[in-house]
Motif scaffolding. Structure first.
Motif, PDB file in Angstrom:
ATOM      1  N   ILE A 119      35.966  -9.128 102.937  1.00  0.00           N
ATOM      2  CA  ILE A 119      36.565  -9.779 103.485  1.00  0.00           C
ATOM      3  C   ILE A 119      37.641  -9.653 104.864  1.00  0.00           C
ATOM      4  O   ILE A 119      37.992 -10.235 105.497  1.00  0.00           O
ATOM      5  CB  ILE A 119      38.012  -9.925 102.441  1.00  0.00           C
TER       6      ILE A 119
ATOM      7  N   CYS B  12      43.450 -13.541  95.484  1.00  0.00           N
ATOM      8  CA  CYS B  12      42.074 -13.760  95.512  1.00  0.00           C
ATOM      9  C   CYS B  12      41.302 -15.243  95.213  1.00  0.00           C
ATOM     10  O   CYS B  12      41.173 -15.106  96.334  1.00  0.00           O
ATOM     11  CB  CYS B  12      41.165 -12.013  95.023  1.00  0.00           C
TER      12      CYS B  12
ATOM     13  N   SER C  36      33.001 -12.793  98.275  1.00  0.00           N
ATOM     14  CA  SER C  36      34.430 -11.437  98.195  1.00  0.00           C
ATOM     15  C   SER C  36      35.798 -11.762  97.503  1.00  0.00           C
ATOM     16  O   SER C  36      36.245 -11.105  96.812  1.00  0.00           O
ATOM     17  CB  SER C  36      34.390 -10.549  99.425  1.00  0.00           C
ATOM     18  N   TYR C  37      36.133 -12.799  97.665  1.00  0.00           N
ATOM     19  CA  TYR C  37      37.957 -13.269  97.133  1.00  0.00           C
ATOM     20  C   TYR C  37      37.053 -13.177  95.829  1.00  0.00           C
ATOM     21  O   TYR C  37      38.180 -12.513  94.830  1.00  0.00           O
ATOM     22  CB  TYR C  37      38.147 -13.958  98.412  1.00  0.00           C
TER      23      TYR C  37
ATOM     24  N   PRO D 140      37.384 -13.483 106.969  1.00  0.00           N
ATOM     25  CA  PRO D 140      38.114 -13.608 106.433  1.00  0.00           C
ATOM     26  C   PRO D 140      37.735 -15.118 105.088  1.00  0.00           C
ATOM     27  O   PRO D 140      38.406 -15.272 104.461  1.00  0.00           O
ATOM     28  CB  PRO D 140      38.830 -13.476 106.585  1.00  0.00           C
TER      29      PRO D 140
END
Length: 194
Positions: free
Chosen positions: A158, A187, A167-168, A162
């Motif tokens: 992340i 998240c 991944s979040y 971003p």
């Protein structure tokens, strides 16, 4: 037309490994994948140290559904070029069975030693660590997620990218399991918003 020029080049110099390689890359998207494979192999016959040809042949093998051949070619690419982060990553990515856990872990680590800003590698490594399925020395399968290491990998992915919603999401799921509901919610919200 590039294909025509490459065929002409091969006709003039059949020992031109680059021409065979680039023709194979063009033919990969063609209706005759066996012809592409033939030219990849010819390029490698002429130049056995052609790491990119092994790498692209591995993807060609993936498209034809031969995972074992794909692994072999990614391995050859890493044997020829020890700093080929993407080849280590793809080799590790394919090693999903518990018996291959340690091999996958070593290859993810090697890829990240070479190229630490590789967000996709951090993501897949995090998934391996979170799943934690591996074989013991006596041959029995165990599940021991390495949660803190997995969280670290997802956070690193992340940080690098971003916009990496996967991944979040994975981080949110892990944090939920760890009882960190506020961070998990943040998240998962971020994953949805991306």
């Amino acid at each position: 037309d590039a294909e025509k020029n490459l065929r002409l080049s091969i006709g003039l110099d059949p020992q031109n490994s680059d021409a065979h390689y680039f023709l194979a890359k063009i033919l990969t998207n063609d209706d005759d994948p066996s012809l592409a494979k033939k030219h990849f192999y010819k390029a490698l016959e002429l130049n056995p140290e052609f790491a990119e040809a092994y790498y692209d042949l591995a993807f060609h093998s993936e498209n034809s559904g031969d995972i074992n051949e794909e692994k072999i070619h990614f391995q050859k690419a890493t044997d020829v070029e020890q700093n080929f982060a993407e080849a280590y990553f793809n080799l590790a990515r394919l090693c999903s069975s518990p018996s291959e856990y340690e091999f996958a872990e070593r290859n993810f680590e090697t890829a990240l030693e070479i190229k630490n800003d590789f967000d996709e590698c951090h993501y897949f490594f995090g998934k391996l660590l979170a799943k934690g399925e591996r074989m013991t020395k006596d041959g029995s399968q165990i599940t021991e997620p390495q949660v803190e290491r997995a969280i670290s990998q997802f956070r690193q992915a992340i940080k690098i990218n971003p916009e990496n919603y996967k991944s979040y999401y994975e981080l949110g799921i892990l944090l939920t399991k760890e009882g960190q509901f506020r961070d998990a919610f943040d998240c998962l919200q971020k994953a949805i918003s991306i």
